[in-house]
Design a protein around this motif. Structure first.
Motif, PDB file in Angstrom:
ATOM      1  N   TYR A 126     -36.482 -54.681  16.139  1.00  0.00           N
ATOM      2  CA  TYR A 126     -35.425 -54.234  16.643  1.00  0.00           C
ATOM      3  C   TYR A 126     -35.573 -54.021  18.131  1.00  0.00           C
ATOM      4  CZ  TYR A 126     -34.296 -52.628  11.755  1.00  0.00           C
ATOM      5  OH  TYR A 126     -34.007 -52.561  10.535  1.00  0.00           O
TER       6      TYR A 126
ATOM      7  N   HIS B 281     -30.922 -56.387  15.931  1.00  0.00           N
ATOM      8  CA  HIS B 281     -31.842 -56.658  15.155  1.00  0.00           C
ATOM      9  C   HIS B 281     -32.260 -58.471  15.088  1.00  0.00           C
ATOM     10  CE1 HIS B 281     -33.908 -56.725  10.843  1.00  0.00           C
ATOM     11  NE2 HIS B 281     -34.956 -56.615  11.810  1.00  0.00           N
TER      12      HIS B 281
ATOM     13  N   VAL C 173     -27.682 -50.325  14.208  1.00  0.00           N
ATOM     14  CA  VAL C 173     -27.166 -51.883  14.215  1.00  0.00           C
ATOM     15  C   VAL C 173     -25.721 -52.249  14.085  1.00  0.00           C
ATOM     16  CG1 VAL C 173     -27.605 -54.228  13.587  1.00  0.00           C
ATOM     17  CG2 VAL C 173     -29.596 -52.655  13.705  1.00  0.00           C
TER      18      VAL C 173
ATOM     19  N   HIS D 244     -39.337 -54.434  21.930  1.00  0.00           N
ATOM     20  CA  HIS D 244     -39.062 -54.936  20.356  1.00  0.00           C
ATOM     21  C   HIS D 244     -39.830 -54.156  19.504  1.00  0.00           C
ATOM     22  CE1 HIS D 244     -36.944 -58.161  22.475  1.00  0.00           C
ATOM     23  NE2 HIS D 244     -36.516 -58.478  21.146  1.00  0.00           N
TER      24      HIS D 244
ATOM     25  N   THR E 173     -40.770 -53.151  15.244  1.00  0.00           N
ATOM     26  CA  THR E 173     -40.724 -53.458  13.795  1.00  0.00           C
ATOM     27  C   THR E 173     -40.413 -52.201  13.015  1.00  0.00           C
ATOM     28  OG1 THR E 173     -42.938 -53.239  13.027  1.00  0.00           O
ATOM     29  CG2 THR E 173     -42.296 -55.504  13.850  1.00  0.00           C
TER      30      THR E 173
END
Length: 275
Positions: A77, A72, A65, A40, A42
Protein backbone atom coordinates in the motif's frame (compact mmCIF):
# COMPACT_ATOMS: atom_id res chain seq x y z
CA UNK A 1 -1.67 11.35 16.83
CA UNK A 2 -0.30 7.80 16.57
CA UNK A 3 1.79 8.02 19.72
CA UNK A 4 -1.11 9.50 21.68
CA UNK A 5 -3.38 6.66 20.67
CA UNK A 6 -0.82 4.06 21.68
CA UNK A 7 -0.19 5.68 25.07
CA UNK A 8 -3.89 5.59 25.80
CA UNK A 9 -4.31 1.94 24.87
CA UNK A 10 -4.26 -0.84 27.46
CA UNK A 11 -3.92 -4.65 27.28
CA UNK A 12 -7.07 -6.59 26.46
CA UNK A 13 -8.09 -10.13 27.23
CA UNK A 14 -6.92 -11.07 23.74
CA UNK A 15 -3.31 -10.13 24.53
CA UNK A 16 -3.28 -7.08 22.25
CA UNK A 17 -4.47 -3.52 22.75
CA UNK A 18 -7.99 -2.20 23.09
CA UNK A 19 -9.14 -0.92 19.71
CA UNK A 20 -9.27 2.87 19.37
CA UNK A 21 -12.92 3.76 20.01
CA UNK A 22 -13.69 5.49 16.71
CA UNK A 23 -13.23 4.65 13.06
CA UNK A 24 -11.48 7.99 12.52
CA UNK A 25 -8.83 7.05 15.09
CA UNK A 26 -8.30 3.68 13.42
CA UNK A 27 -7.93 5.35 10.02
CA UNK A 28 -5.49 7.84 11.53
CA UNK A 29 -3.39 5.01 12.96
CA UNK A 30 -3.05 3.60 9.47
CA UNK A 31 -2.51 6.85 7.56
CA UNK A 32 0.17 7.99 10.03
CA UNK A 33 2.33 5.03 9.03
CA UNK A 34 2.88 6.56 5.58
CA UNK A 35 5.44 9.13 6.65
CA UNK A 36 6.79 9.78 3.14
CA UNK A 37 5.11 9.87 -0.29
CA UNK A 38 7.29 6.91 -1.37
CA UNK A 39 6.47 4.68 1.64
CA UNK A 40 5.16 1.21 0.73
CA UNK A 41 3.74 -1.10 3.42
CA UNK A 42 2.27 -4.59 3.25
CA UNK A 43 -0.89 -5.65 5.06
CA UNK A 44 1.17 -7.63 7.60
CA UNK A 45 3.39 -4.62 8.33
CA UNK A 46 0.36 -2.38 8.89
CA UNK A 47 -1.30 -4.95 11.19
CA UNK A 48 1.92 -5.37 13.22
CA UNK A 49 2.54 -1.64 13.64
CA UNK A 50 -1.04 -0.56 14.39
CA UNK A 51 -1.96 -3.67 16.43
CA UNK A 52 -5.40 -3.59 14.83
CA UNK A 53 -7.09 -6.90 14.00
CA UNK A 54 -6.18 -8.15 10.54
CA UNK A 55 -9.80 -8.27 9.34
CA UNK A 56 -10.46 -4.71 10.56
CA UNK A 57 -7.25 -3.46 8.97
CA UNK A 58 -8.01 -5.12 5.65
CA UNK A 59 -11.54 -3.70 5.58
CA UNK A 60 -10.28 -0.14 6.30
CA UNK A 61 -7.52 -0.45 3.69
CA UNK A 62 -10.02 -1.58 1.06
CA UNK A 63 -12.16 1.47 1.77
CA UNK A 64 -9.16 3.83 1.67
CA UNK A 65 -8.07 2.39 -1.67
CA UNK A 66 -11.59 2.66 -3.09
CA UNK A 67 -11.73 6.33 -2.01
CA UNK A 68 -8.23 7.00 -3.43
CA UNK A 69 -6.64 7.90 -0.08
CA UNK A 70 -4.32 4.92 -0.58
CA UNK A 71 -3.13 2.96 -3.59
CA UNK A 72 -2.35 -0.75 -3.74
CA UNK A 73 0.10 -2.68 -5.92
CA UNK A 74 2.45 -5.66 -5.67
CA UNK A 75 4.86 -3.71 -3.45
CA UNK A 76 2.11 -2.99 -0.94
CA UNK A 77 0.00 0.00 0.00
CA UNK A 78 1.08 3.58 -0.67
CA UNK A 79 -0.44 7.04 -0.41
CA UNK A 80 -3.08 7.72 -3.05
CA UNK A 81 -3.75 10.82 -5.10
CA UNK A 82 -6.06 12.37 -2.48
CA UNK A 83 -3.52 12.07 0.32
CA UNK A 84 -0.65 13.28 -1.85
CA UNK A 85 -2.65 16.36 -2.76
CA UNK A 86 -2.93 17.52 0.85
CA UNK A 87 -1.03 20.70 1.66
CA UNK A 88 0.69 19.01 4.58
CA UNK A 89 2.77 16.94 2.17
CA UNK A 90 4.26 20.07 0.58
CA UNK A 91 7.05 20.08 3.20
CA UNK A 92 8.59 17.16 1.31
CA UNK A 93 8.34 19.14 -1.91
CA UNK A 94 9.95 22.17 -0.30
CA UNK A 95 13.03 20.17 0.70
CA UNK A 96 13.25 18.67 -2.78
CA UNK A 97 12.92 22.05 -4.49
CA UNK A 98 15.58 23.59 -2.26
CA UNK A 99 18.04 20.78 -3.01
CA UNK A 100 17.33 20.89 -6.74
CA UNK A 101 17.20 24.65 -7.37
CA UNK A 102 20.91 25.43 -8.06
CA UNK A 103 21.31 22.35 -10.23
CA UNK A 104 18.20 23.15 -12.28
CA UNK A 105 19.57 26.64 -12.93
CA UNK A 106 22.94 25.23 -13.98
CA UNK A 107 21.23 22.73 -16.26
CA UNK A 108 19.19 25.50 -17.91
CA UNK A 109 22.34 27.56 -18.52
CA UNK A 110 24.32 24.59 -19.86
CA UNK A 111 21.61 23.21 -22.12
CA UNK A 112 20.05 26.55 -23.11
CA UNK A 113 16.73 24.75 -22.74
CA UNK A 114 13.79 24.98 -20.34
CA UNK A 115 14.10 22.71 -17.30
CA UNK A 116 11.31 21.10 -15.30
CA UNK A 117 11.20 19.35 -11.92
CA UNK A 118 8.13 17.22 -11.20
CA UNK A 119 6.80 14.51 -8.92
CA UNK A 120 4.41 11.68 -9.68
CA UNK A 121 0.83 12.04 -8.41
CA UNK A 122 -1.28 9.05 -9.39
CA UNK A 123 -1.54 8.97 -13.19
CA UNK A 124 -0.30 12.58 -13.43
CA UNK A 125 2.84 14.58 -12.82
CA UNK A 126 2.83 17.67 -10.61
CA UNK A 127 5.26 20.41 -11.68
CA UNK A 128 7.36 21.72 -8.79
CA UNK A 129 9.70 24.03 -10.69
CA UNK A 130 10.35 25.48 -14.13
CA UNK A 131 13.58 27.27 -15.07
CA UNK A 132 14.56 28.83 -18.35
CA UNK A 133 14.35 32.60 -18.30
CA UNK A 134 12.36 34.28 -21.07
CA UNK A 135 12.31 31.04 -23.10
CA UNK A 136 10.11 29.46 -20.41
CA UNK A 137 7.26 31.77 -21.43
CA UNK A 138 6.97 29.92 -24.74
CA UNK A 139 6.46 26.52 -23.05
CA UNK A 140 2.80 25.85 -22.08
CA UNK A 141 3.53 24.47 -18.60
CA UNK A 142 3.46 26.07 -15.17
CA UNK A 143 4.61 25.48 -11.63
CA UNK A 144 1.73 23.81 -9.83
CA UNK A 145 0.36 22.46 -13.10
CA UNK A 146 -0.39 18.83 -13.89
CA UNK A 147 -0.01 16.74 -17.00
CA UNK A 148 -0.73 13.13 -17.89
CA UNK A 149 2.35 11.20 -16.80
CA UNK A 150 2.37 8.80 -19.73
CA UNK A 151 2.48 11.73 -22.18
CA UNK A 152 5.68 13.25 -20.75
CA UNK A 153 9.31 12.23 -20.38
CA UNK A 154 9.11 13.25 -16.72
CA UNK A 155 6.24 10.88 -16.07
CA UNK A 156 7.61 7.99 -18.09
CA UNK A 157 10.98 8.32 -16.33
CA UNK A 158 9.23 7.77 -12.97
CA UNK A 159 6.63 5.24 -14.11
CA UNK A 160 9.42 3.02 -15.46
CA UNK A 161 10.51 2.18 -11.91
CA UNK A 162 7.08 1.11 -10.68
CA UNK A 163 5.92 -2.49 -10.90
CA UNK A 164 3.74 -3.51 -13.88
CA UNK A 165 0.94 -4.23 -11.40
CA UNK A 166 1.10 -0.67 -10.07
CA UNK A 167 0.96 0.71 -13.60
CA UNK A 168 -2.20 -1.32 -14.17
CA UNK A 169 -3.69 0.09 -10.94
CA UNK A 170 -3.05 3.66 -12.08
CA UNK A 171 -4.35 3.20 -15.62
CA UNK A 172 -7.14 1.43 -17.46
CA UNK A 173 -6.61 -0.37 -20.74
CA UNK A 174 -7.32 2.76 -22.78
CA UNK A 175 -5.29 5.87 -21.95
CA UNK A 176 -6.28 9.49 -22.45
CA UNK A 177 -4.24 11.11 -25.21
CA UNK A 178 -3.07 14.73 -25.46
CA UNK A 179 -2.03 14.54 -29.13
CA UNK A 180 -2.18 11.93 -31.88
CA UNK A 181 1.38 10.97 -30.89
CA UNK A 182 0.43 10.14 -27.28
CA UNK A 183 0.42 6.55 -26.03
CA UNK A 184 -3.19 5.37 -26.04
CA UNK A 185 -3.07 1.80 -24.66
CA UNK A 186 -1.62 0.34 -21.48
CA UNK A 187 0.16 -2.47 -23.36
CA UNK A 188 1.99 0.15 -25.43
CA UNK A 189 2.83 2.02 -22.23
CA UNK A 190 4.37 -1.14 -20.75
CA UNK A 191 6.44 -1.50 -23.93
CA UNK A 192 7.60 2.13 -23.71
CA UNK A 193 8.54 1.80 -20.03
CA UNK A 194 10.59 -1.31 -20.82
CA UNK A 195 12.51 0.77 -23.38
CA UNK A 196 13.12 3.43 -20.71
CA UNK A 197 14.57 0.80 -18.38
CA UNK A 198 16.82 -0.51 -21.17
CA UNK A 199 18.21 3.04 -21.42
CA UNK A 200 18.83 2.96 -17.65
CA UNK A 201 16.03 5.42 -17.02
CA UNK A 202 16.32 7.98 -19.81
CA UNK A 203 12.86 8.82 -21.15
CA UNK A 204 11.87 10.81 -24.21
CA UNK A 205 8.72 12.31 -25.58
CA UNK A 206 8.28 13.98 -28.94
CA UNK A 207 4.99 15.75 -29.67
CA UNK A 208 3.24 13.52 -27.11
CA UNK A 209 2.15 16.24 -24.68
CA UNK A 210 2.45 19.36 -26.86
CA UNK A 211 2.87 19.32 -30.63
CA UNK A 212 6.22 20.75 -31.61
CA UNK A 213 7.89 20.12 -28.26
CA UNK A 214 10.15 17.29 -27.17
CA UNK A 215 11.72 16.40 -23.82
CA UNK A 216 14.33 14.12 -22.32
CA UNK A 217 13.92 13.25 -18.64
CA UNK A 218 15.43 11.14 -15.89
CA UNK A 219 14.02 10.11 -12.53
CA UNK A 220 15.64 10.87 -9.21
CA UNK A 221 15.45 7.52 -7.42
CA UNK A 222 15.59 6.96 -3.68
CA UNK A 223 15.67 3.72 -1.70
CA UNK A 224 11.87 3.42 -1.95
CA UNK A 225 11.50 4.19 -5.65
CA UNK A 226 11.21 7.29 -7.85
CA UNK A 227 11.20 10.53 -5.87
CA UNK A 228 10.98 13.07 -8.70
CA UNK A 229 12.20 13.65 -12.25
CA UNK A 230 14.09 16.34 -14.13
CA UNK A 231 13.71 17.11 -17.83
CA UNK A 232 14.77 19.59 -20.48
CA UNK A 233 12.38 20.63 -23.23
CA UNK A 234 13.00 21.95 -26.71
CA UNK A 235 11.94 21.61 -30.31
CA UNK A 236 10.75 18.06 -30.97
CA UNK A 237 12.83 17.94 -34.17
CA UNK A 238 16.07 18.70 -32.31
CA UNK A 239 18.55 15.96 -31.30
CA UNK A 240 17.39 15.64 -27.71
CA UNK A 241 19.95 12.88 -27.05
CA UNK A 242 22.68 15.51 -26.95
CA UNK A 243 21.15 17.03 -23.83
CA UNK A 244 20.82 13.69 -22.04
CA UNK A 245 24.30 13.72 -20.38
CA UNK A 246 23.53 17.15 -18.91
CA UNK A 247 20.25 15.85 -17.46
CA UNK A 248 22.08 12.86 -15.99
CA UNK A 249 24.64 15.16 -14.36
CA UNK A 250 21.94 17.37 -12.85
CA UNK A 251 19.97 14.44 -11.43
CA UNK A 252 23.15 12.93 -10.00
CA UNK A 253 23.94 16.26 -8.29
CA UNK A 254 20.44 16.55 -6.80
CA UNK A 255 20.67 12.95 -5.63
CA UNK A 256 23.90 13.70 -3.77
CA UNK A 257 22.25 16.71 -2.11
CA UNK A 258 19.41 14.54 -0.84
CA UNK A 259 21.03 11.17 -0.19
CA UNK A 260 24.75 11.86 0.13
CA UNK A 261 27.65 11.00 -2.19
CA UNK A 262 26.84 7.27 -2.29
CA UNK A 263 23.53 6.79 -4.07
CA UNK A 264 21.27 4.10 -2.54
CA UNK A 265 20.24 2.66 -5.93
CA UNK A 266 23.00 0.90 -7.88
CA UNK A 267 22.67 1.56 -11.58
CA UNK A 268 20.46 4.59 -10.96
CA UNK A 269 22.23 6.66 -13.60
CA UNK A 270 22.85 5.88 -17.28
CA UNK A 271 26.46 5.27 -18.23
CA UNK A 272 28.05 6.78 -21.35
CA UNK A 273 27.01 4.98 -24.50
CA UNK A 274 23.68 3.67 -23.14
CA UNK A 275 21.42 5.96 -25.20
Amino acid sequence: MTSALRLNSRPSEFGGCVLPPSMMERVTLIIDLFERPQTHLTLDEIVRRTRLPRSTTHRILDQLVRLNWLGHAAAGYMLGARALGLGGREIDHSALRAAAAPHLLRLALQSKMVVHLAVLDGPEIYCLDKVGGSAAEDIPSRVGGRELAHCTSLGKAMLAWLSPEEIDVRYGQVLERRTRHSIGRVDLLHRELAAVRRRNGLAFDRDECFVGLGCVGLALRGPDGPVAAVSVVGDSRSPLERAAPLVVGAVRAVSEELFGPVHPCPGAFPEPGTL
